[in-house]
Design a protein around this motif. Structure first.
Motif, PDB file in Angstrom:
ATOM      1  N   LYS A   1      51.483  46.605  42.544  1.00  0.00           N
ATOM      2  CA  LYS A   1      52.743  45.849  42.647  1.00  0.00           C
ATOM      3  C   LYS A   1      53.103  45.174  41.325  1.00  0.00           C
ATOM      4  CE  LYS A   1      51.102  43.428  46.024  1.00  0.00           C
ATOM      5  NZ  LYS A   1      49.800  44.146  46.090  1.00  0.00           N
ATOM      6  N   SER A   2      52.148  44.470  40.736  1.00  0.00           N
ATOM      7  CA  SER A   2      52.437  43.763  39.489  1.00  0.00           C
ATOM      8  C   SER A   2      52.749  44.737  38.362  1.00  0.00           C
ATOM      9  CB  SER A   2      51.252  42.865  39.111  1.00  0.00           C
ATOM     10  OG  SER A   2      51.068  41.842  40.076  1.00  0.00           O
ATOM     11  N   THR A   3      52.032  45.846  38.323  1.00  0.00           N
ATOM     12  CA  THR A   3      52.308  46.865  37.307  1.00  0.00           C
ATOM     13  C   THR A   3      53.725  47.394  37.454  1.00  0.00           C
ATOM     14  OG1 THR A   3      49.969  47.509  37.266  1.00  0.00           O
ATOM     15  CG2 THR A   3      51.551  49.089  36.369  1.00  0.00           C
ATOM     16  N   LEU A   4      54.157  47.631  38.696  1.00  0.00           N
ATOM     17  CA  LEU A   4      55.500  48.138  38.940  1.00  0.00           C
ATOM     18  C   LEU A   4      56.554  47.104  38.548  1.00  0.00           C
ATOM     19  CD1 LEU A   4      57.456  50.258  40.040  1.00  0.00           C
ATOM     20  CD2 LEU A   4      57.151  49.233  42.324  1.00  0.00           C
ATOM     21  N   VAL A   5      56.373  45.859  38.944  1.00  0.00           N
ATOM     22  CA  VAL A   5      57.349  44.818  38.617  1.00  0.00           C
ATOM     23  C   VAL A   5      57.457  44.646  37.106  1.00  0.00           C
ATOM     24  CG1 VAL A   5      57.862  42.351  38.777  1.00  0.00           C
ATOM     25  CG2 VAL A   5      57.177  43.623  40.817  1.00  0.00           C
ATOM     26  N   ASN A   6      56.325  44.622  36.414  1.00  0.00           N
ATOM     27  CA  ASN A   6      56.356  44.499  34.959  1.00  0.00           C
ATOM     28  C   ASN A   6      57.117  45.669  34.328  1.00  0.00           C
ATOM     29  OD1 ASN A   6      54.836  42.147  35.064  1.00  0.00           O
ATOM     30  ND2 ASN A   6      52.902  43.145  34.595  1.00  0.00           N
ATOM     31  N   LEU A   7      56.913  46.861  34.863  1.00  0.00           N
ATOM     32  CA  LEU A   7      57.604  48.043  34.340  1.00  0.00           C
ATOM     33  C   LEU A   7      59.105  47.945  34.553  1.00  0.00           C
ATOM     34  CD1 LEU A   7      57.582  51.017  33.252  1.00  0.00           C
ATOM     35  CD2 LEU A   7      57.333  51.733  35.645  1.00  0.00           C
ATOM     36  N   LEU A   8      59.530  47.570  35.755  1.00  0.00           N
ATOM     37  CA  LEU A   8      60.953  47.518  36.067  1.00  0.00           C
ATOM     38  C   LEU A   8      61.659  46.401  35.311  1.00  0.00           C
ATOM     39  CD1 LEU A   8      60.833  48.226  39.915  1.00  0.00           C
ATOM     40  CD2 LEU A   8      61.394  49.830  38.070  1.00  0.00           C
ATOM     41  N   VAL A   9      60.961  45.295  35.103  1.00  0.00           N
ATOM     42  CA  VAL A   9      61.537  44.180  34.355  1.00  0.00           C
ATOM     43  C   VAL A   9      61.582  44.504  32.863  1.00  0.00           C
ATOM     44  CG1 VAL A   9      61.172  41.754  33.689  1.00  0.00           C
ATOM     45  CG2 VAL A   9      60.913  42.457  36.074  1.00  0.00           C
ATOM     46  N   GLY A  10      60.605  45.301  32.409  1.00  0.00           N
ATOM     47  CA  GLY A  10      60.544  45.648  30.998  1.00  0.00           C
ATOM     48  C   GLY A  10      59.749  44.668  30.174  1.00  0.00           C
ATOM     49  N   ALA A  11      58.979  43.798  30.851  1.00  0.00           N
ATOM     50  CA  ALA A  11      58.142  42.818  30.161  1.00  0.00           C
ATOM     51  C   ALA A  11      57.072  42.344  31.141  1.00  0.00           C
ATOM     52  CB  ALA A  11      58.959  41.629  29.664  1.00  0.00           C
ATOM     53  N   LYS A  12      56.014  41.764  30.608  1.00  0.00           N
ATOM     54  CA  LYS A  12      54.940  41.279  31.465  1.00  0.00           C
ATOM     55  C   LYS A  12      55.328  39.937  32.067  1.00  0.00           C
ATOM     56  CE  LYS A  12      49.976  40.519  31.629  1.00  0.00           C
ATOM     57  NZ  LYS A  12      48.700  40.694  30.899  1.00  0.00           N
ATOM     58  N   VAL A  13      55.514  39.929  33.379  1.00  0.00           N
ATOM     59  CA  VAL A  13      55.819  38.685  34.080  1.00  0.00           C
ATOM     60  C   VAL A  13      54.761  38.354  35.122  1.00  0.00           C
ATOM     61  CG1 VAL A  13      58.297  38.881  33.714  1.00  0.00           C
ATOM     62  CG2 VAL A  13      57.293  39.897  35.767  1.00  0.00           C
ATOM     63  N   SER A  14      53.855  39.295  35.373  1.00  0.00           N
ATOM     64  CA  SER A  14      52.814  39.084  36.370  1.00  0.00           C
ATOM     65  C   SER A  14      51.512  39.661  35.845  1.00  0.00           C
ATOM     66  CB  SER A  14      53.197  39.764  37.694  1.00  0.00           C
ATOM     67  OG  SER A  14      52.360  39.344  38.744  1.00  0.00           O
ATOM     68  N   ILE A  15      50.409  38.947  36.049  1.00  0.00           N
ATOM     69  CA  ILE A  15      49.146  39.399  35.498  1.00  0.00           C
ATOM     70  C   ILE A  15      48.621  40.606  36.266  1.00  0.00           C
ATOM     71  CG2 ILE A  15      48.612  37.093  34.658  1.00  0.00           C
ATOM     72  CD1 ILE A  15      46.581  36.774  36.915  1.00  0.00           C
ATOM     73  N   VAL A  16      47.859  41.430  35.566  1.00  0.00           N
ATOM     74  CA  VAL A  16      47.355  42.677  36.138  1.00  0.00           C
ATOM     75  C   VAL A  16      45.880  42.821  35.793  1.00  0.00           C
ATOM     76  CG1 VAL A  16      47.552  45.195  36.142  1.00  0.00           C
ATOM     77  CG2 VAL A  16      49.609  43.793  35.877  1.00  0.00           C
ATOM     78  N   THR A  17      45.039  43.074  36.792  1.00  0.00           N
ATOM     79  CA  THR A  17      43.650  43.409  36.544  1.00  0.00           C
ATOM     80  C   THR A  17      43.237  44.508  37.520  1.00  0.00           C
ATOM     81  OG1 THR A  17      42.427  42.013  38.145  1.00  0.00           O
ATOM     82  CG2 THR A  17      43.275  40.920  36.167  1.00  0.00           C
ATOM     83  N   HIS A  18      42.041  45.028  37.302  1.00  0.00           N
ATOM     84  CA  HIS A  18      41.533  46.075  38.196  1.00  0.00           C
ATOM     85  C   HIS A  18      40.972  45.490  39.484  1.00  0.00           C
ATOM     86  CE1 HIS A  18      38.101  44.544  35.902  1.00  0.00           C
ATOM     87  NE2 HIS A  18      37.341  44.934  36.890  1.00  0.00           N
TER      88      HIS A  18
END
Length: 319
Positions: free
Chosen positions: A40-57
């Motif tokens: 989810k966070s990876t998708l949101v960051n992609l659609l926004v075009g910037a990192k707005v949510s942290i992502v880890t494994h």
């Protein structure tokens, strides 16, 4: 139900100048829900075009609802990146899951993101049941399609759409960008006419102090193994400008026990130095200025039962 096949190539990003809706301003909220680690966070960051949510494994990284703001022509899409929905066991778990479903209730559109390589497991079935019970209509997005054969993807999509909960189905890879532009176009075309909720150049509603704390928490997740990151929280205690045009940030990493404090500090304080260095480098990039970051590690027993911590994350303590 409409299935949208993935186009070859990556998303054009939210700054694509094409406007499917003409010159009328449009705005709407889109909740992105799914099981922990669905992307989810990876998708949101992609659609926004910037990192707005942290992502880890690690699963359950996101603890609160994070809004990421994307522009598509004259349409402003406010994405609500929600915590993963799972079977809660603790107070914090219940608050996180409650925040996710609140995102669905408050949004104009909902995207249910499923890791296609996992399929319809118990967690995804429970979320699907929740949508059906709410009589909520959602967009189905099957993620990580590069890991699954086409025949299995089509079979999974058909099974999920039997529920009647979905209006459209998209095949995407949030990590590689495949299909994301089609999804963004669809969501932009379905937001309602109206004024934008945020300035055109704003990317998130998250205060900088909280964003900084989240960046450090991400580095904790990446550098400390097993279950320890879930027993920690990070708070920004000081934020003040410096003479070099930068900012001085003091943060406290709270743990529940002395033994946890020793692990985070590491031998001779080496682990916390690595965490701090990594967080500082990312904050410099995000803030665009020099960052002087100071980390402290303190024991706060039963911090997960402190209502003040939940207010910081905009979570319901009594969920």
């Amino acid at each position: 139900m409409t299935t949208h096949n993935t186009k070859s190539g990556k998303s054009g990003g939210p700054d694509d100048p094409s406007d499917p809706n003409g010159g009328e301003t449009r705005c709407g909220f889109v909740a992105v829900i799914g099981a922990p680690n669905a992307g989810k966070s990876t998708l949101v960051n992609l659609l926004v075009g910037a990192k707005v949510s942290i992502v880890t494994h690690k699963v359950q990284t996101t603890r609160t609802r994070v809004m990421g703001i994307a522009m598509k022509g004259q349409a402003q899409i406010v994405f609500i990146d929600t915590p993963g929905i799972f079977q809660p066991k603790r107070r914090l778990d219940r608050a996180m899951v409650g925040a996710a479903w609140m995102g669905v209730d408050e949004a104009d559109q909902t995207v249910f993101l499923i890791d296609a390589s996992v399929g319809l497991n118990a967690e995804n079935q429970a979320i699907l049941d929740g949508l059906v019970q709410r009589k909520a209509k959602a967009v189905l997005a099957l993620n990580k399609i590069d890991l699954v054969k086409r025949e299995k993807l089509l079979e999974l999509a058909a099974t999920l759409n039997e529920s009647g909960a979905f209006t459209d189905t998209f095949m995407i890879s949030a990590l590689k960008g495949y299909g994301a532009q089609d999804l963004l176009d669809h969501l932009a075309a379905n937001v309602s006419p109206g004024p934008w909720m945020f300035p055109e150049d704003q990317l998130s509603d998250m205060p900088q102090m909280l964003l900084a704390a989240e960046v450090t928490r991400e580095k904790l997740f990446l550098n400390v193994h097993q279950e320890l990151p879930y027993a920690t929280t990070v708070e920004t205690e000081l934020w003040e400008p410096t003479n070099d045009g930068g900012v001085k940030i003091e943060q406290t990493i709270y743990v529940a026990r002395d033994s946890q404090k020793a692990i985070i500090l590491g031998k001779g304080g080496q682990r916390v130095k690595v965490i701090g260095k990594s967080a500082r480098e990312e904050l410099v990039e995000l803030l665009g200025c020099p960052v002087h970051l100071y980390l402290f590690v303190k024991v706060r027993e039963r911090w997960q039962d402190d209502p003040a911590r939940y207010r910081v994350w905009n979570l319901d303590f009594n969920a």
